[in-house]
Enzyme design. Sequence first.
Site, mmCIF file in Angstrom:
data_model
loop_
_atom_site.group_PDB
_atom_site.id
_atom_site.type_symbol
_atom_site.label_atom_id
_atom_site.label_comp_id
_atom_site.label_asym_id
_atom_site.label_seq_id
_atom_site.Cartn_x
_atom_site.Cartn_y
_atom_site.Cartn_z
ATOM 1 N N TRP A 103 56.454 -0.406 24.155
ATOM 2 C CA TRP A 103 57.346 -0.298 22.753
ATOM 3 C C TRP A 103 58.614 0.567 23.007
ATOM 4 C CZ3 TRP A 103 56.244 -4.943 21.282
ATOM 5 C CH2 TRP A 103 54.780 -5.588 21.375
ATOM 6 N N ASP A 172 58.970 4.918 15.431
ATOM 7 C CA ASP A 172 58.023 3.692 15.222
ATOM 8 C C ASP A 172 56.681 3.907 14.928
ATOM 9 O OD1 ASP A 172 56.777 1.285 15.857
ATOM 10 O OD2 ASP A 172 57.755 0.920 17.710
ATOM 11 N N LYS A 196 49.725 -4.127 11.831
ATOM 12 C CA LYS A 196 48.674 -3.270 12.346
ATOM 13 C C LYS A 196 47.773 -2.555 11.240
ATOM 14 C CE LYS A 196 50.451 -3.900 16.748
ATOM 15 N NZ LYS A 196 52.245 -4.044 17.068
HETATM 16 C C1 LIG Z 1 53.138 -4.241 17.861
HETATM 17 C C2 LIG Z 1 54.186 -3.156 17.917
HETATM 18 C C3 LIG Z 1 55.280 -3.450 17.907
HETATM 19 C C4 LIG Z 1 56.060 -4.890 17.880
HETATM 20 O O1 LIG Z 1 55.844 -5.397 16.595
HETATM 21 P P1 LIG Z 1 56.521 -6.598 16.326
HETATM 22 O O2 LIG Z 1 56.545 -6.692 14.807
HETATM 23 O O3 LIG Z 1 55.693 -7.859 16.645
HETATM 24 O O4 LIG Z 1 58.195 -6.757 16.613
HETATM 25 C C5 LIG Z 1 56.312 -2.359 18.136
HETATM 26 N N1 LIG Z 1 55.874 -1.111 18.035
HETATM 27 C C6 LIG Z 1 54.354 -0.831 18.203
HETATM 28 C C7 LIG Z 1 54.083 0.315 18.287
HETATM 29 C C8 LIG Z 1 53.493 -1.800 18.203
HETATM 30 O O5 LIG Z 1 52.254 -1.460 18.131
#
Ligand SMILES: *Cc1c(COP(=O)(O)O)cnc(C)c1O
Length: 360
Positions: A103, A172, A196
């Site tokens: 990511w 993030d 998540k």
């Molecule tokens: C799952 C995830 C993403 C991607 O998320 P999307 O909403 O599918 O674009 C980005 N960063 C992290 C840390 C993730 O776990």
Amino acid sequence: MPERIYNFSAGPSTLPEEVLAQAAKDIVNFNNKGMGLIEMSHRSKDFIAVADECEANLRELMKIPANYKVLFLQGGASTQFAMIPMNLLGEGKSATYLNTGVWAKKAIKEAKLFGKVQVAYTSEESTFNHVPKDSDYTVDPASEYLYFVTNNTIYGTQFPAMPKCEKMLIADMSSDILSREFDITPFGIVYAGAQKNMGPAGVTVVIIREDLLDRSPENLPTMFKYKTHADNGSMFNTPPCFSIYVVGLVLKWLKKLGGVAAMEKINKEKAALLYNAIDSSDFYRGHAQPGSRSNMNITFNLPTPELEAQFIKEAAALGMDGLKGHRSVGGCRASIYNAFPKAGVEALVAFMKEFEKKNS
Ligand SMILES: *Cc1c(COP(=O)(O)O)cnc(C)c1O
């Protein structure tokens, strides 16, 4: 098969059962209006109240100061990889990134489209099995910000503390937002895809310091400017109503449970059960280095890929689903986000012991 199994999926992931039950009712008839929540105008009084309450609860739970805007956006966390540098970089500007996994790498790729990128640290050569300490890298004084991923979902690593740095931080937090307390004031932007740790897919929460809203280049398309969404209370266009509503329910559930501090304590207990099981056996090996272990995603290997496949299959037959590791690392991964019950972790630990006895 029991009515609800233990769902270890990394995302979308398990949600509190009471949240699902409430959503199931409201999707047919919300507030006794004779129509369902997803049939309602986003400009209606009822829906505006839902969005306002969701934002107020998030502010309270995360202690977000008044000089930050909370935005509910679409396009997933992945759109933020580009939107951040699009709004904050440009001709002659640079930013520092920490490469701690897939990511982070994807965010680095997008940032390079809009400015100069310094990758100050990478753990790629050790299959991203750790995150750096502050002393492991330097942040270029010319950088606009330091970007990092608080929890690396795929590898099961997590920054044990937020980096300390002169520059503003951008993180993030898709897979660990609301899992632990932290001070948001060194951050310019914190964002997370909801699917998540706080709701269903479809909404990305972006928390942005107000003074950053005026930095965007004039020629950005309207929808890609943070200011557009901030000035319109995330209702410049139709927001992802259902996802916002379910996030709102999850936040109410979290408040009832005692808030982020109480959740953090439970998360530590749950993760410790699994790490103890891993550490007390030679059969299971953890992927993440001990100082970098995630309390959200626990990654581990068995002696052979064949045993891993068998472990995952037998666990699934017992009602423990989603334990297969991400395709880029293999092995097993137990995602135990906020809503994942402690009883499910205990069930997995018991199964691990049984499986080891039978197969070692
Ligand atoms: C799952 C995830 C993403 C991607 O998320 P999307 O909403 O599918 O674009 C980005 N960063 C992290 C840390 C993730 O776990």
